[in-house]
Design an enzyme around this catalytic site. Structure first.
Site, PDB file in Angstrom:
ATOM      1  N   ASN A  45      28.523  39.323  41.759  1.00 39.31           N
ATOM      2  CA  ASN A  45      28.499  40.323  40.701  1.00 39.31           C
ATOM      3  C   ASN A  45      28.390  41.746  41.225  1.00 39.31           C
ATOM      4  O   ASN A  45      28.446  42.695  40.446  1.00 39.31           O
ATOM      5  CB  ASN A  45      27.375  40.010  39.722  1.00 39.31           C
ATOM      6  CG  ASN A  45      27.727  38.793  38.898  1.00 39.31           C
ATOM      7  OD1 ASN A  45      28.743  38.791  38.217  1.00 39.31           O
ATOM      8  ND2 ASN A  45      26.916  37.751  38.994  1.00 39.31           N
TER       9      ASN A  45
ATOM     10  N   THR B 189      38.551  31.805  33.992  1.00 38.39           N
ATOM     11  CA  THR B 189      38.537  33.002  34.836  1.00 38.39           C
ATOM     12  C   THR B 189      37.929  32.576  36.167  1.00 38.39           C
ATOM     13  O   THR B 189      38.637  32.077  37.033  1.00 38.39           O
ATOM     14  CB  THR B 189      37.748  34.144  34.168  1.00 38.39           C
ATOM     15  OG1 THR B 189      36.483  33.661  33.742  1.00 38.39           O
ATOM     16  CG2 THR B 189      38.527  34.690  32.981  1.00 38.39           C
TER      17      THR B 189
ATOM     18  N   THR C  73      32.622  36.510  29.484  1.00 40.76           N
ATOM     19  CA  THR C  73      32.920  35.995  28.157  1.00 40.76           C
ATOM     20  C   THR C  73      32.926  34.480  28.036  1.00 40.76           C
ATOM     21  O   THR C  73      33.492  33.787  28.876  1.00 40.76           O
ATOM     22  CB  THR C  73      34.295  36.511  27.738  1.00 40.76           C
ATOM     23  OG1 THR C  73      34.225  37.913  27.832  1.00 40.76           O
ATOM     24  CG2 THR C  73      34.622  36.088  26.342  1.00 40.76           C
TER      25      THR C  73
ATOM     26  N   THR D 155      35.264  46.124  42.406  1.00 43.66           N
ATOM     27  CA  THR D 155      35.657  47.065  43.462  1.00 43.66           C
ATOM     28  C   THR D 155      36.674  46.418  44.397  1.00 43.66           C
ATOM     29  O   THR D 155      36.794  45.203  44.441  1.00 43.66           O
ATOM     30  CB  THR D 155      34.431  47.511  44.280  1.00 43.66           C
ATOM     31  OG1 THR D 155      33.656  46.367  44.620  1.00 43.66           O
ATOM     32  CG2 THR D 155      33.597  48.457  43.468  1.00 43.66           C
TER      33      THR D 155
ATOM     34  N   LYS E  23      35.601  28.229  27.963  1.00 44.67           N
ATOM     35  CA  LYS E  23      35.603  28.844  29.286  1.00 44.67           C
ATOM     36  C   LYS E  23      34.362  29.719  29.381  1.00 44.67           C
ATOM     37  O   LYS E  23      33.776  30.110  28.365  1.00 44.67           O
ATOM     38  CB  LYS E  23      36.858  29.677  29.527  1.00 44.67           C
ATOM     39  CG  LYS E  23      36.997  30.945  28.725  1.00 44.67           C
ATOM     40  CD  LYS E  23      36.205  32.135  29.162  1.00 44.67           C
ATOM     41  CE  LYS E  23      36.312  32.421  30.642  1.00 44.67           C
ATOM     42  NZ  LYS E  23      35.414  33.601  30.969  1.00 44.67           N
TER      43      LYS E  23
ATOM     44  N   GLU F  86      28.594  30.686  37.652  1.00 42.26           N
ATOM     45  CA  GLU F  86      28.868  31.392  38.916  1.00 42.26           C
ATOM     46  C   GLU F  86      27.621  31.628  39.728  1.00 42.26           C
ATOM     47  O   GLU F  86      26.640  32.185  39.229  1.00 42.26           O
ATOM     48  CB  GLU F  86      29.420  32.762  38.592  1.00 42.26           C
ATOM     49  CG  GLU F  86      30.892  32.803  38.456  1.00 42.26           C
ATOM     50  CD  GLU F  86      31.387  34.231  38.641  1.00 42.26           C
ATOM     51  OE1 GLU F  86      30.585  35.156  38.483  1.00 42.26           O
ATOM     52  OE2 GLU F  86      32.562  34.374  38.929  1.00 42.26           O
TER      53      GLU F  86
END
Lengths: 383, 383
Positions: free
Chosen positions: A378, A146, A179, A383, A168, A259
């Protein structure tokens, strides 16, 4: 090498159109046997995504023919219709394999609270099964990404057999993309009971000790399939070690690619009365926002480490605590120790050592820092 | 009105030179009786600062003559020498008051892991006691500020008596400055047992339900002194209500002034089987970094609320959960509900309502969002 490092497995990663980017987003890992022994561990979150609810039933039977995975949509918080979507995914893979849906594990990762684009996904399942091959392991590892910047794969060779895997996830660092999914395969011959016992032991000390932001996903799944194509019944201790190494390798890759993180931090607790205490303390430090901000600021703020340790129920006396950062014991006996200016926090890799002076047990939890980039990524996601 | 709203109390705030800014940094609150009944609650952190260790002993006696507070240095993680510093502070205040050090509470807030500048502090104690007066409440409230942008004070009038208080702190939001300190005074006549019981009840539903970042300070202290100057023995229920209102007022002021926060968020849990469940769920949401980032991004991400609820042991069924943000029920029965675009997250005040559909108990926890400013302030602090 990934999930097809071991003979007897085929895999593929294809583009089904679930990811807006147009990248590969559906993967399959197929076990051609002769054995279908398997086990899995799932998220402990009580709000479980539909594919987790489906796959728990499948794995309870101890046999898995294939794992179908999609990225871009988590199929979580989607109610009964979402469960039907997971079931339909398994049915389509079963039809393509001329097999039973009851032996198809389904994993999803991506946005929470939205229905899957089912027709696209089902077409992707057909295409992935059709393409699945011995050289498809890397494509599968790519398709489940992702926000992962790289595919995560690992393998180890045993005495006459191989253990390989893919994963992942950015720990739990990313938002609805939090996840962590992993599929591990081996051509060793194991019973499903062995798979279950060995996988639980391996994940308990690896994937379960990655804690980037304390947030528990609704979709986490780690599946082990033992196809038995080697005909080798492995020494259980050796196999357990190799499996743990593969899991640890993948887990470290998750932290390294987390991330928004600028530091990969090992929280190493020593001198604990028992391993549970060591894990509790390590996790408390790993989850402390103020400590994590200090790491981002390259500030060897041992006071925040002590304040985090103090929230636990582990055995220790506050005046006996010692803390080192990157090997410099800046806190000795609960108070100021060596010169904090000796701590070099410039490198990405950081080790924080907490000595509880209460015994001889130890444990390590891997985490990341709390950064401006984490907040940006995050807060801007859905949005 | 602060801590001198009630007759029988004097206070002062002076500059001792502990804060680099040169602002007031030492405060005293003196109880001139006739009663010295008192109680206090302290941080549950097992790594307790020296002034907490000192003051716990004092309060065990049920009598307090005065509270001495300093900002700029927490006297935490300073070992036996730090405890001696806290003791010396109490001794100096006792000498200035011609009284016993055993009835002097000491509170500190500021940097962890550094010794107090004791001579400066002791001179400040002398000056503060000399200046203490009925009109000194606001100066005292100002002197205990660290990163607080405003002084926090509150008072209520009862039937013939007054309850007044001051507080400092940004919840636990700020770093080594995290500490929440509060002194509350009343001229009502109460026993120390009543003080203890009523203070515990009031703080349990107010200060203890403020959770800005889940980080527990080493120095938190809330002291209640009942001087009895009014001669009124209050109705216990009425007094408890007023005391709770003062604590709630101060607690809300802490959240409103929390460092780096852009939102004041009430996490309101309803439909719980019991109050403990409601608090557990509210706190889990309040501590979820991904949820807090979403609030910063004005993203009504109910999936992150559900994922946080799922980590608790509270009684609920995932498919019966409902979530509203600012009154819009965007999650119904565990899945997507009303249109999320109806949620207006522009105002600073946000209410998140979680309906567990498991009973009739409720509780609210107040928190803040996780912002880029929070990371900046907490990564740049001690360096």
């Amino acid at each position: 090498m990934s999930v097809t490092a071991a003979p007897g497995f085929r895999a593929a990663g294809v583009t089904a159109g679930i990811k807006p980017s147009g990248n590969r987003d559906v993967a399959v890992v197929i076990n051609d046997g002769p054995s279908r022994a398997a086990a899995a561990v799932f998220t402990r979150n009580r709000v479980k995504a539909a594919p987790v609810l489906w796959s728990q039933q499948v794995v309870a039977g101890g046999r898995v023919r294939a794992v179908v995975l999609n990225a871009g949509n988590a199929n979580a918080c989607t109610g009964a219709p979402g469960f039907q979507d997971a079931h339909a995914t398994a049915e389509r893979a079963a039809a393509a394999l001329d097999d039973s849906a009851g032996e198809i594990v389904v994993c999803s990762t991506g946005l929470i609270g939205e229905r899957l684009p089912l027709p696209a996904l089902l077409d992707g399942v057909d295409a992935a099964v059709a393409e699945a091959a011995r050289d498809g392991g890397l494509a599968a590892a790519g398709a489940i990404r992702t926000t992962d910047t790289v595919a995560k794969i690992a393998f180890r060779r045993g005495a006459g057999y191989t253990v390989g895997g893919m994963a992942k996830g950015a720990g739990m660092l990313a938002p609805s993309l939090a996840t962590m999914l992993s599929v591990i395969t081996t051509d060793a011959d194991l019973t499903s009971e062995q798979c279950d016992r060995l996988l639980r032991a391996a994940t308990a000390r690896t994937f379960e000790r990655v804690d980037s932001d304390g947030c528990l996903s609704t979709n986490d799944t780690v599946v082990l399939m033992a196809g038995g194509a080697s005909g080798v019944t492995p020494d259980e201790a050796e196999f357990g070690l190799l499996l743990t190494e593969v899991c640890a390798d993948l887990a470290r890759q998750l932290v390294a690619d987390a991330e928004g993180a600028s530091k990969s931090i090992a929280i190493e607790v020593v001198g604990a009365a028992d391993e549970d205490d060591a894990v509790e303390v390590a996790r408390a430090v790993a989850r402390n926002s103020l400590f994590k901000c200090a790491m981002y600021g390259q500030d060897p703020n041992w006071g925040r480490v002590l304040a985090a340790v103090g929230t636990t129920s582990a055995a220790f006396e506050p005046d006996d605590l010692n803390v080192a950062i990157n090997g410099v014991w800046i806190c000795r006996r609960g108070a100021v120790g060596d010169d904090r200016s000796k701590v070099d926090l410039a490198p990405r890799e950081v080790t924080v050592t907490v000595d509880l002076s209460a015994g001889s047990a130890a444990a390590t939890v891997w985490t990341t820092d709390l950064t401006v980039e984490y907040v940006h990524e995050n807060s801007a996601y859905s949005t």
